[in-house]
Design an enzyme around this catalytic site. Structure first.
Site, PDB file in Angstrom:
ATOM      1  N   HIS A   1       4.698   3.845  -9.161  1.00  0.00           N
ATOM      2  CA  HIS A   1       3.613   4.165  -8.234  1.00  0.00           C
ATOM      3  C   HIS A   1       2.511   3.131  -8.407  1.00  0.00           C
ATOM      4  O   HIS A   1       2.308   2.582  -9.488  1.00  0.00           O
ATOM      5  CB  HIS A   1       3.074   5.584  -8.502  1.00  0.00           C
ATOM      6  CG  HIS A   1       2.105   6.024  -7.445  1.00  0.00           C
ATOM      7  ND1 HIS A   1       0.773   5.675  -7.467  1.00  0.00           N
ATOM      8  CD2 HIS A   1       2.288   6.755  -6.315  1.00  0.00           C
ATOM      9  CE1 HIS A   1       0.178   6.184  -6.398  1.00  0.00           C
ATOM     10  NE2 HIS A   1       1.073   6.840  -5.678  1.00  0.00           N
TER      11      HIS A   1
ATOM     12  N   GLU B   1       3.569   1.767   0.088  1.00  0.00           N
ATOM     13  CA  GLU B   1       2.174   2.201   0.199  1.00  0.00           C
ATOM     14  C   GLU B   1       1.247   1.005  -0.020  1.00  0.00           C
ATOM     15  O   GLU B   1       1.141   0.522  -1.150  1.00  0.00           O
ATOM     16  CB  GLU B   1       1.846   3.230  -0.891  1.00  0.00           C
ATOM     17  CG  GLU B   1       2.716   4.461  -0.890  1.00  0.00           C
ATOM     18  CD  GLU B   1       2.134   5.543  -1.797  1.00  0.00           C
ATOM     19  OE1 GLU B   1       1.911   6.642  -1.282  1.00  0.00           O
ATOM     20  OE2 GLU B   1       1.891   5.288  -2.990  1.00  0.00           O
TER      21      GLU B   1
HETATM   22  O1  G3P Z   1       1.526   8.881  -3.769  1.00  0.00           O
HETATM   23  C1  G3P Z   1       0.845   9.041  -2.600  1.00  0.00           C
HETATM   24  C2  G3P Z   1      -0.363   8.241  -2.549  1.00  0.00           C
HETATM   25  O2  G3P Z   1      -0.475   7.146  -3.338  1.00  0.00           O
HETATM   26  C3  G3P Z   1      -1.075   8.197  -1.265  1.00  0.00           C
HETATM   27  O3  G3P Z   1      -2.321   8.697  -1.573  1.00  0.00           O
HETATM   28  O4  G3P Z   1      -4.395   9.817  -1.130  1.00  0.00           O
HETATM   29  O5  G3P Z   1      -3.673   7.925   0.296  1.00  0.00           O
HETATM   30  O6  G3P Z   1      -2.472  10.107   0.449  1.00  0.00           O
HETATM   31  P1  G3P Z   1      -3.252   9.167  -0.410  1.00  0.00           P
END
Ligand code: G3P
Length: 215
Positions: free
Chosen positions: A90, A138
């Site tokens: 992550h 992400e």
């Molecule tokens: O693991 C999910 C994450 O990193 C995304 O976070 O708060 O942007 O939904 P968020």
């Protein structure tokens, strides 16, 4: 389509509150017939897994074996506690690529699902070669913000879909609305990874129900 709600180390999703949030996820999963999993802190896995029937994930495991490894997280340990999967690499807990590979193999041997996270489609394509069960992309700069990857960087989703074949792709960062989810789906993602949009919402159930409309 799969949704993983990541509790991170938020106060709102720690200990008893992790159990409460997991029950919310379970009720929304049932009500909407959706696949929702929850990724909790290692110390919360057992309590959460005993309280709900939705899949419980660890947020991280180390590719260690039984033995003298103080403070590390053993895959067998999270499995025995009730986790059926784990995030790996992550953005908030990155590991070197050779360890990503080793961890994927360890989890595969144990029958634990692996979700390998990447910061961008190029990294994702590289890590997908280790054959995890799922990959998640992400953009780090959008994590925890109000503007989603679907709105700000839709090309990250389409580029991931173009580069990674044969492995389900999840997308995350800033996801807050059904429209964010619908865009991710339309661009070819098989699911989402979401944290603040649900965990920090005034009403997590309402927030999650709203997201499920996007599927
Ligand atoms: O693991 C999910 C994450 O990193 C995304 O976070 O708060 O942007 O939904 P968020």
């Amino acid at each position: 389509m799969i949704t993983i709600v990541n509790c991170k180390a938020y106060a709102e999703a720690t200990g008893k509150k992790a159990v409460k949030l997991a029950k919310v996820c379970e009720s929304v999963a049932k009500a909407t017939k959706s696949r929702i999993a929850i990724a909790v802190q290692a110390a919360d896995i057992s309590a959460v897994a005993n309280a709900v029937s939705i899949p419980v994930f660890a947020q991280h495991v180390d590719a260690i074996e039984f033995g003298a490894h103080t403070g590390w997280t053993l895959p067998e340990s999270v499995q025995e506690a009730g986790a059926v999967g784990s995030l790996i690499n992550h953005s908030e807990l990155r590991v070197p690529e050779e360890l990503v590979q080793k961890t994927v193999q360890r989890l595969r041997n144990l029958g634990i699902l692996s979700v390998v996270c990447a910061a961008n489609p190029v990294e994702e394509e590289r890590l997908a070669k280790f054959k995890p069960d799922m990959v998640a992309v992400e953009p780090p700069e959008l994590i925890g913000g109000k503007i989603s990857v679907s709105k700000a960087r839709p090309e990250v989703i389409s580029e991931s879909v173009r580069r990674v074949r044969g492995i389900p792709i999840l997308v995350g960062a800033g996801i807050h609305t059904a429209e964010d989810v619908a865009t991710a789906k339309r661009l070819g993602a098989q699911g989402i990874l979401v944290a603040s949009g649900v965990v920090l919402a005034k009403n997590p159930k309402k927030a999650l129900l709203e997201l499920m409309k996007g599927f």
